[in-house]
Design an enzyme around this catalytic site. Structure first.
Site, PDB file in Angstrom:
ATOM      1  NE  ARG A 108      -4.313  -1.118   0.107  1.00 40.56           N
ATOM      2  CZ  ARG A 108      -4.446  -2.236  -0.742  1.00 40.56           C
ATOM      3  NH1 ARG A 108      -3.550  -2.736  -1.496  1.00 40.56           N
ATOM      4  NH2 ARG A 108      -5.677  -2.917  -0.652  1.00 40.56           N
ATOM      5  CD  GLU A 116      -2.913   3.113  -5.852  1.00 43.03           C
ATOM      6  OE1 GLU A 116      -1.878   2.862  -5.120  1.00 43.03           O
ATOM      7  OE2 GLU A 116      -3.919   2.350  -6.024  1.00 43.03           O
ATOM      8  CG  HIS A 133      -2.953  -1.090  -6.878  1.00 37.93           C
ATOM      9  ND1 HIS A 133      -3.251  -0.193  -5.628  1.00 37.93           N
ATOM     10  CD2 HIS A 133      -2.924  -2.401  -6.392  1.00 37.93           C
ATOM     11  CE1 HIS A 133      -3.584  -0.905  -4.678  1.00 37.93           C
ATOM     12  NE2 HIS A 133      -3.490  -2.248  -4.950  1.00 37.93           N
TER      13      HIS A 133
HETATM   14  C1  DGY Z   1      -5.571  -6.094  -2.873  1.00 39.77           C
HETATM   15  O1  DGY Z   1      -6.165  -7.098  -2.852  1.00 39.77           O
HETATM   16  O2  DGY Z   1      -5.443  -5.496  -1.572  1.00 39.77           O
HETATM   17  C2  DGY Z   1      -5.103  -5.389  -3.912  1.00 39.77           C
HETATM   18  O3  DGY Z   1      -4.298  -4.154  -3.530  1.00 39.77           O
HETATM   19  C3  DGY Z   1      -5.829  -5.194  -5.086  1.00 39.77           C
HETATM   20  O4  DGY Z   1      -6.107  -6.363  -5.727  1.00 39.77           O
END
Ligand code: DGY
Length: 329
Positions: free
Chosen positions: A239, A268, A287
């Site tokens: 993240r 983002e 992402h």
């Molecule tokens: C998640 O699953 O948390 C990813 O970041 C998005 O697929």
């Protein structure tokens, strides 16, 4: 009133699954998230909500959904959902663990290799016709990955899968930080649990694999980059807010660290403009950690299954706050 609200486009098999269970649904079949006001309207009266990480599901939204029983995120991360607010209202929250572990670890390793061996730079060079002859000291000369030290910040499912690629595929020494020791990973991969400071100091490649929480917010700033090797690489497919992005750009620009592979961003979908300018040993992606057809389909199906279970009166397989279930059932 539809029973299930699906906020954005998901795989059709998941919609078919809802239909096979005779669940009526409102489906915002678009790749663009609803704005907060439209989302509020969409959830009104629904019992089940299938949402993505770009949908902010907070107490304010839940106030508009008096019938809501289950919120199913199509993601393993759930920092877009206020789970406490859901628990207070007796709403079950679910995510999609396991199905995306290997896919996300693959992408993490792809970023690591691409940054170390400068693949995007080589690709641009080749396509622009600049390759005239082989040279021993080529413009895209990179660094070895094999045999180096890999530091894993957060040795959960994805962290362990990244470590496995490093240890078994690339002969890497694995260091890790985690809330508790991981004896199985230590046995299988020869991994060693260390302090965060030691991991920063000794790793050649650091992979972030921890959720975004208050505790992990900005755990990488200039202070941490200063403790890393000047030859080190940072890989983040977890993240964005875990890394202070302008500090990362500064660390790369000033040579505090050598490179980075970044799939997630602090603001983002925006990228820090300074980071966007950096190319040498820097790889960025939008992402795409879990973005394979198979995995995104499985995530969609899993979310639908979680909603179906809850609306059938069963505790969903991937409930994050299953204590709520015990209280209401
Ligand atoms: C998640 O699953 O948390 C990813 O970041 C998005 O697929």
């Amino acid at each position: 009133m539809p029973q299930v609200c699906v906020t954005q486009r998901i795989f059709p098999e998941a919609i078919e699954l809802l239909e096979s269970e005779n669940l009526s649904h409102s489906y915002h079949e678009s790749d663009q998230a609803l704005d907060p006001q439209d989302l509020k309207e969409a959830v009104k009266g629904c019992e089940g909500l299938i949402c993505l990480i770009t949908d902010k599901v907070d107490g304010g939204l839940m106030e508009h959904a008096h019938n809501l029983k289950v919120i199913a995120n199509v993601a393993v991360g759930y920092d877009n959902i206020d789970v406490n607010a859901a628990s207070e209202r007796g709403i079950i929250v679910t995510n999609t663990p396991d199905v995306l572990t290997e896919t996300t670890a693959d992408l993490t390793f792809a970023l690591l290799l691409a940054a170390a061996r400068r693949i995007p730079e080589a690709d641009t060079y080749m396509r622009s016709g600049q390759f005239k002859e082989f040279k021993l000291y080529q413009p895209q000369i990179g660094v070895d990955v094999f045999g180096k030290t890999l530091g894993i910040v957060g040795m959960g499912r994805i962290g362990t899968a990244v470590a496995r690629r490093g240890a078994l595929g690339f002969g890497m020494k694995v260091l890790y930080t985690a809330n508790s020791p991981k004896p199985e990973a230590e046995k299988e991969l020869g991994a060693t649990q260390v302090t965060f400071e030691k991991l920063l100091k000794e790793s050649d490649f650091i992979s972030i694999n921890t959720p975004s929480t208050l505790e992990t917010h900005h755990i990488f700033t200039l202070k941490e980059f200063k403790q890393m090797k000047r030859t080190a690489f940072l890989i983040n497919a977890a993240r964005g807010p875990i890394v202070k992005e302008d500090d990362l750009a500064e660390a790369l620009e000033s040579g505090l660290i050598q490179g980075a592979g970044i799939d997630v961003f602090e603001r983002e979908p925006l990228i820090d403009p300074k980071l966007a300018q950096l190319k040498k040993h820097v790889v960025v992606a939008p992402h795409i950690g879990s973005a394979s057809v198979e995995t995104r389909r499985n995530m969609s199906l899993m979310a639908a299954q979680n909603v179906i279970s809850a609306l059938k009166g069963q505790c969903p397989p991937n409930a994050l706050n299953s204590e709520v279930w015990k209280n209401v059932s």
